[in-house]
Design an enzyme around this catalytic site. Structure first.
Site: not given
Length: 614
Positions: A82, A221, A230, A250, A273, A275, A298, A393
């Protein structure tokens, strides 16, 4: 020759309504594609498009015995994640975007986009993708149309959303839908040869909250191009949710079943992120008597149900997960989910046609093809080069997860019992703390800060980065107004609004060792939380919230956490917390008078608890 309005109408399926045909015609007249194709979401379509991409070099077909119906794509180094610096909220007023978003005047941005999209589809096929975010026809679900010139986007969207004929049927019934326009920004001149990853160095990922529009240019991407993710599911959905009285978050969603009683509990959780969010979504409990099932990894959309409870769905149909670090040790369920029907992007390729990345269970082979498409050997690893990009990914169907809930697609969603917030904190944040009151729960979410990992280049590793509700890059409007919306939703739902908990799996001792083993042992924290939700255990008052009693917490079989370690897990340094509240106040100051009075009041109460602890 470019397509005409008659060509668009001829290509449209019988169930395409006039407003969709008009939208597709307008974008075709602007982008000037060679042909137009309306996606139906069928297996035949998938087979044809993936075969075409193998032929063009965009996809490598993986070994069908090891990874049936699976493919590898490699992007350009300039298009791997992103692009937050090029992501814009184009609200009519700058203050509505707030200080944590990049704002752009919507009229000016439309001028730029019209210029960029003029002829952008030249030499390419324009794909029209009808899609549903959430189970088809559900009361919390929403619809959209993404137009793109990328077959990579089409096949990824087939995994991540419900695309095709049935979504178009719902649009044809007159249900509202969000227009989303995407281009890789790489028109082809007559006779020009295409590249295996077309994109443009200049990128715009833009959102228009007042008109529910998404326009994305230049990137092929991930979250820049899969506009249901998102862009729609959080940035635009959060603004829709504020207007219409629901919540776009989120957050993962999991079900925890007490096998003795059969009682089910549902938990959502938001983490910045790195975590352990996906690991928690697919948790394997280490304590007997519980079963965990995954609903989403997510995003959660939540709306008050007919029974008055806050009900949540996972609006996505797939997982778009980070590959490096994923293994049978860290997340066996994710590993099993991606055994087939999966698209891998920017991972390494083994000589026998399988995938490899740093942190996977298999040792580094003697030879790989790295994510750049080059030979890779242990000598490259010794020089510090990565075989897979750190943000590589996997796109894989959620339905393939071995512990997916049997009713994960229930249109009405599941009733949420608890909401978790957490970050990576080596000191001072206890293992688990419960809110004192609803507004304190919002303050917990608003003041989330996590230690920056070495992957971030703009901030010193180990320093704290504020990431309210783990929504910093994803909130489609002013973050202070977002906190206000949470307070309004608490009032609206009342006593049935779930309690909020702060968790921290990352506390360390004075030697830098983790005090809590994490992973499956986090089921012990969930056990205490759901027993609190059921009114079975008491809590004791602390500085950051209400804590478990040592004797009430299930530590059976966990020898490394004795009472001394437990006390360290909940130890508080009042001076350090006083400094952190100063930092939090400074963070809140950027939002000016938009900060809800309840949040300011919670900051004052926190300081009173700190003073009492000194």
């Amino acid at each position: 020759m470019t397509v005409t309005a008659q060509d668009v109408r001829a290509a449209a399926p019988a169930n395409a309504p006039e407003d969709v045909i008009a939208f597709a015609t307008r974008i075709a007249e602007l982008g000037k594609p060679e042909k137009v194709y309306f996606c139906d979401g069928s297996q035949e379509e998938w087979d044809r498009l993936t075969s075409e991409m193998v032929e063009s070099g965009m996809f490598t077909r993986l070994n069908p015995e090891k990874r049936p119906n699976s493919f590898l794509a490699r992007s350009l180094p300039s298009d791997v994640a992103r692009v937050e610096s090029r992501t814009f909220i184009c609200s009519e007023k700058e203050e509505d975007a707030g200080p944590t978003n990049h704002w752009y005047d919507p009229v000016e941005m439309k001028k730029i986009l019209n210029e960029k999209f003029d002829g952008t589809y030249a030499g390419r096929t324009m794909y029209v993708i009808p899609f549903s975010m959430g189970p088809l026809g559900g009361p919390i679900s929403q619809l959209g149309i993404e137009i793109t010139d990328s077959p990579y986007v089409v096949v990824n969207m087939r995994i991540m959303a419900r695309i095709g004929t049935k979504a178009m049927d719902l649009i044809n019934e007159g249900r509202p839908w969000v227009p989303a326009v995407h281009s890789v920004g790489a028109p082809l001149a007559p006779g020009q040869e295409d590249t295996t990853w077309p994109c443009n160095e200049e990128k715009y990922i833009t959102h228009f909250p007042e008109t529910n529009e998404i326009w994305s240019y230049g990137s092929g991407y991930g979250g820049n191009a899969l506009l249901g993710k998102k862009c729609y599911a959080l940035r635009i959905a959060s603004t829709m949710a504020r207007r219409d009285g629901w919540m776009a978050e989120h957050m993962l969603i999991l079900r925890l079943t007490d096998e003795a009683s059969g009682k089910q509990y549902h938990v959502t959780a938001a983490f910045p992120s790195a975590c352990g969010k996906t690991n928690l979504a697919m948790l394997q409990p280490t304590i007997p008597g519980y079963k965990v099932e995954t609903i989403g990894d997510d995003i959660a959309w939540m709306r008050p149900g007919e029974d008055g409870s806050l009900r949540a769905i996972n609006p996505e149909a797939g997982f778009f997960g980070v590959a490096p670090g994923t293994s049978y040790k860290t997340n066996p369920m994710a590993m099993d989910t991606m055994k087939a029907n999966t698209i891998f992007t920017n991972v390494a390729l083994t000589d026998d046609g399988d995938v490899w990345w740093e942190g996977i269970d298999a040792p580094l082979p003697e030879h790989l093809i790295d994510w750049h498409g080059n030979d890779y050997t242990p000598a490259d690893a010794a020089e510090g080069k990565k075989a897979a990009h750190p943000n590589s990914r996997f796109t894989t169907p959620a339905a393939q997860c071995p512990i997916i809930c049997g009713d994960w697609e229930a249109p009405e969603g599941v009733a949420i019992d608890a909401i978790l917030f957490g970050g990576r904190r080596a000191t001072n944040v206890p293992l688990v703390a419960e809110q004192y009151e609803p507004a304190h729960g919002v303050f917990i979410g608003a003041s989330v800060a996590s230690e920056v990992t070495a992957a971030a280049t703009d901030v010193k590793a180990g320093s704290l980065r504020h990431d309210p509700f783990a929504m910093l890059p994803f909130c489609g409007y002013n973050m202070a107004d977002y906190w206000g919306h949470w307070l309004e939703m608490q009032d609206k739902v009342g006593d049935k609004f779930p309690k909020v908990y702060q968790v921290n799996w990352f506390r360390k001792d004075e030697d830098g060792n983790f005090l809590w083993p994490g992973y499956g042992e986090n089921s012990r924290v969930l056990d205490w939380i759901v027993r609190r939700a059921a009114g079975q255990v008491e809590a004791i008052d602390g500085v950051t919230g209400r804590y478990p009693k040592f004797e009430d917490f299930n530590l059976e079989g966990l020898d490394e956490v004795d009472e001394a370690a437990w006390n360290k897990l909940f130890a508080i340094d009042p001076e350090a917390w006083a400094a952190e509240m100063d930092s939090t106040e400074e963070y809140l100051a950027q939002f000016g008078d938009k900060v809800p009075a309840e949040i300011t009041a919670q900051l004052a109460k926190f300081r009173e608890r700190i003073a009492a602890a000194k």
